[in-house]
Write an enzyme that holds these catalytic residues in place. Structure first.
Site, PDB file in Angstrom:
ATOM      1  N   GLU A 273       0.836  -1.215   0.000  1.00 14.51           N
ATOM      2  CA  GLU A 273       0.000   0.000   0.000  1.00 14.51           C
ATOM      3  C   GLU A 273       0.866   1.259   0.000  1.00 14.51           C
ATOM      4  OE1 GLU A 273      -2.043  -0.263   3.729  1.00 14.51           O
ATOM      5  OE2 GLU A 273      -3.125  -2.083   3.216  1.00 14.51           O
ATOM      6  N   GLY A 275       2.206   4.957  -0.579  1.00 17.17           N
ATOM      7  CA  GLY A 275       1.675   6.285  -0.879  1.00 17.17           C
ATOM      8  C   GLY A 275       2.839   7.205  -1.228  1.00 17.17           C
ATOM      9  N   ARG A 315       3.129  20.083   6.608  1.00 12.39           N
ATOM     10  CA  ARG A 315       4.166  19.171   7.104  1.00 12.39           C
ATOM     11  C   ARG A 315       5.263  19.858   7.930  1.00 12.39           C
ATOM     12  NH1 ARG A 315       7.105  16.116   4.663  1.00 12.39           N
ATOM     13  NH2 ARG A 315       6.667  14.260   5.878  1.00 12.39           N
ATOM     14  N   TYR A 319       5.224  18.286  11.597  1.00 14.96           N
ATOM     15  CA  TYR A 319       6.255  17.260  11.872  1.00 14.96           C
ATOM     16  C   TYR A 319       7.672  17.834  11.839  1.00 14.96           C
ATOM     17  CZ  TYR A 319       2.388  14.653   9.669  1.00 14.96           C
ATOM     18  OH  TYR A 319       1.165  14.180   9.284  1.00 14.96           O
ATOM     19  N   CYS A 346      -1.430  34.034  10.855  1.00 20.40           N
ATOM     20  CA  CYS A 346      -1.087  34.681  12.130  1.00 20.40           C
ATOM     21  C   CYS A 346      -0.693  33.668  13.189  1.00 20.40           C
ATOM     22  CB  CYS A 346      -2.270  35.513  12.589  1.00 20.40           C
ATOM     23  SG  CYS A 346      -2.762  36.672  11.330  1.00 20.40           S
TER      24      CYS A 346
HETATM   25  N1  LLP Z   1      -1.501   2.117   4.516  1.00 21.92           N
HETATM   26  C1  LLP Z   1      -1.977   2.601   5.683  1.00 21.92           C
HETATM   27  C2  LLP Z   1      -2.921   1.790   6.449  1.00 21.92           C
HETATM   28  C3  LLP Z   1      -1.571   3.874   6.139  1.00 21.92           C
HETATM   29  O1  LLP Z   1      -2.043   4.354   7.285  1.00 21.92           O
HETATM   30  C4  LLP Z   1      -0.669   4.634   5.361  1.00 21.92           C
HETATM   31  C5  LLP Z   1      -0.228   5.961   5.803  1.00 21.92           C
HETATM   32  C6  LLP Z   1      -0.215   4.090   4.138  1.00 21.92           C
HETATM   33  C7  LLP Z   1      -0.636   2.827   3.755  1.00 21.92           C
HETATM   34  C8  LLP Z   1       0.730   4.812   3.218  1.00 21.92           C
HETATM   35  O2  LLP Z   1       1.947   5.047   3.831  1.00 21.92           O
HETATM   36  P1  LLP Z   1       3.162   5.672   2.983  1.00 21.92           P
HETATM   37  O3  LLP Z   1       3.547   4.675   1.928  1.00 21.92           O
HETATM   38  O4  LLP Z   1       2.697   6.932   2.397  1.00 21.92           O
HETATM   39  O5  LLP Z   1       4.229   5.882   3.989  1.00 21.92           O
HETATM   40  N2  LLP Z   1       0.876  12.816   6.958  1.00 21.92           N
HETATM   41  C9  LLP Z   1       2.131  12.143   7.223  1.00 21.92           C
HETATM   42  C10 LLP Z   1       2.096  10.690   6.791  1.00 21.92           C
HETATM   43  C11 LLP Z   1       0.965   9.909   7.403  1.00 21.92           C
HETATM   44  C12 LLP Z   1       0.897   8.482   6.922  1.00 21.92           C
HETATM   45  C13 LLP Z   1      -0.333   7.808   7.408  1.00 21.92           C
HETATM   46  N3  LLP Z   1      -0.565   6.488   6.928  1.00 21.92           N
HETATM   47  C14 LLP Z   1       3.272  12.926   6.561  1.00 21.92           C
HETATM   48  O6  LLP Z   1       3.016  13.967   5.970  1.00 21.92           O
HETATM   49  O7  LLP Z   1       4.438  12.517   6.671  1.00 21.92           O
END
Ligand code: LLP
Length: 428
Positions: A273, A275, A315, A319, A346
């Site tokens: 999965e 992203g 971000r 973070y 602000c």
């Molecule tokens: N699968 C599940 C169940 C997840 O919760 C996530 C991300 C992914 C896949 C995808 O993960 P990736 O391949 O993108 O690492 N907003 C944060 C990142 C939050 C990720 C949440 N879950 C940031 O900007 O770094």
């Protein structure tokens, strides 16, 4: 190919100068390279070659319909975490049969929608959710394909907010409870056990935590087989890290080798999965310097106030994330200085970058790099700021794939006919 290159003194996305996009679409604007999206997808596909594997793109990283369509055309399924994301996938032409539904808080309405659309799998995160799913499946007379999300208690060694596989995190269930849930589900006719899953965190740099998770899922798979419960897939989640600054690149080939080592000879499909890996470095946030505020003494900081803010790219504030900042068309004769790049909101937390050595002038365009993942999707209307436009580049062409929001778009959700008559006057 490299998606971002400087040519004739101007930063380009593929063959399009960012200055042209700013001229025709304005700023702030997210700009994505379709070549980079395709390259990353190909790189991962190659690393998985020889495995029975399916990539399910994590929609939450960048859910623009045109980005979803591009991944669908490349053969991806999708990992979703809400009914809204499911509707996005369907609108982009995605196949619900290749959708996984993750997340700890699926509502009845979301479950019903997913059952009616016959999605591929519910990634179940608790005993209560499994019970609710069972009730809804019975009521709607639609079988629910399920996987139990296991929390393997593995440290992904990433930012605490995006670590999800430790026992103190809210996600999944411990391995022993997973076995109990599978046995319970196995006795329910309208639940169909199809897989097992985990996702231990995001922006992971090392293979080792992923190896530990897979080992733990395989142990459970074997224990279930002993009970006569056969799984069709193992879903190892996403999490593959990218380079924002000086991080070493996630070694996708080594990941592929590890997967082969543990899965070869087993009759089970692998699902991932991803992203961030697919989208982060495809995107930039294009912004313009509104004001320069150089400060008189060295104890003070120099501020460059730009037209993008924490509501557009959260971000850094959330973070302390590092995004490279590039001047789109550097000008001769401008001296470099150290600048904090800040937005108009602000709050002191409203910053894009701290202490960057840049040669800046007012009205100059800046590109905030690596903004393709968790950028636009985490934007908000804080300070009643309209969200940015989104542009997709392909070769020498570019297309607005989401128009810039207007203030009217925002107000329209709050106006009934009475308010409209009393309060909203045409702008002078
Ligand atoms: N699968 C599940 C169940 C997840 O919760 C996530 C991300 C992914 C896949 C995808 O993960 P990736 O391949 O993108 O690492 N907003 C944060 C990142 C939050 C990720 C949440 N879950 C940031 O900007 O770094």
């Amino acid at each position: 190919m490299r998606a971002f290159t400087a040519r004739d003194g101007v930063l380009h996305v593929e063959d399009v100068p960012l200055t042209s996009i700013a001229d025709s679409v304005g700023t702030p604007t997210y700009v994505y390279s379709s070549a980079h999206l395709r390259d990353q997808y190909d790189r991962l596909t190659q690393a998985l070659s020889g495995l029975d594997a399916q990539i399910c793109y994590a929609v939450k990283a960048n859910s623009n319909l045109s980005v979803l369509r591009l991944f669908h055309d490349l053969g991806a399924g999708f990992d979703i975490v809400s009914g809204g994301e499911l509707q996005r996938v369907v609108s982009a032409g995605g196949d619900p049969g290749r959708v996984l539904f993750s997340g700890v808080g699926k509502s009845v309405a979301e479950i019903d929608l997913a059952l009616k659309l016959e999605i591929g799998c519910f990634n179940v995160e608790s005993a209560s959710e499994l019970e609710r799913l069972s009730e809804r499946a019975l009521l709607l007379q639609r079988p629910a394909p399920i996987s139990i999300r296991v929390n393997p208690n593995v440290d992904a060694q990433t930012h605490p907010y995006i670590s999800t596989g430790l026992k103190e995190n809210k996600f999944g269930v411990p391995p022993r409870q997973a076995l109990e849930l599978y046995r319970w589900a196995n006795d329910r006719e309208h639940l169909s056990i199809v897989g097992i899953d985990c996702h231990i965190g995001s922006q992971i740099a090392e293979i080792e935590p992923l190896r530990q998770s897979l080992t733990s899922l395989l142990e459970l798979t074997d224990q279930l087989a002993d009970d006569g419960i056969r799984l069709r897939h193992i879903d190892l989640g996403g999490g593959m890290g990218v380079t924002y600054h000086d991080e070493t690149e996630f070694d996708v080939a080594a990941y592929g080798n590890m997967l082969h080592e543990l899965l070869d000879g087993r009759d089970i499909k692998l699902i991932l999965e991803p992203g961030r890996y697919l989208v982060a470095n495809s995107g930039t946030l294009l912004t313009r310097v509104e004001y320069l505020k150089p400060q008189p003494t060295p104890e003070h900081r120099n501020f460059a106030v730009v037209d993008a803010a924490m509501n557009d790219l959260l971000r850094p504030a959330l973070y302390q994330a590092w995004h490279d900042v590039c001047v789109v068309s550097p000008q001769d004769g401008v001296l470099a200085a150290r600048w904090d790049i800040v937005g108009p909101i602000c709050e002191t937390g409203d910053f894009i970058a701290h202490d960057r050595e840049l040669a800046l002038t007012e009205q100059q365009l800046l590109a905030i790099m690596s903004a393709g993942a968790y950028g636009m999707v985490q934007s908000s209307n804080y300070n009643t700021r309209p969200r940015p436009a989104e542009v997709l580049v392909d070769g020498s062409q570019f297309r607005v794939v989401r128009r810039r929001e207007t203030t009217r778009d925002q107000l329209s959700l709050e106006l009934d006919s009475e308010l409209r008559a009393d309060l909203v006057r045409p702008a002078p």
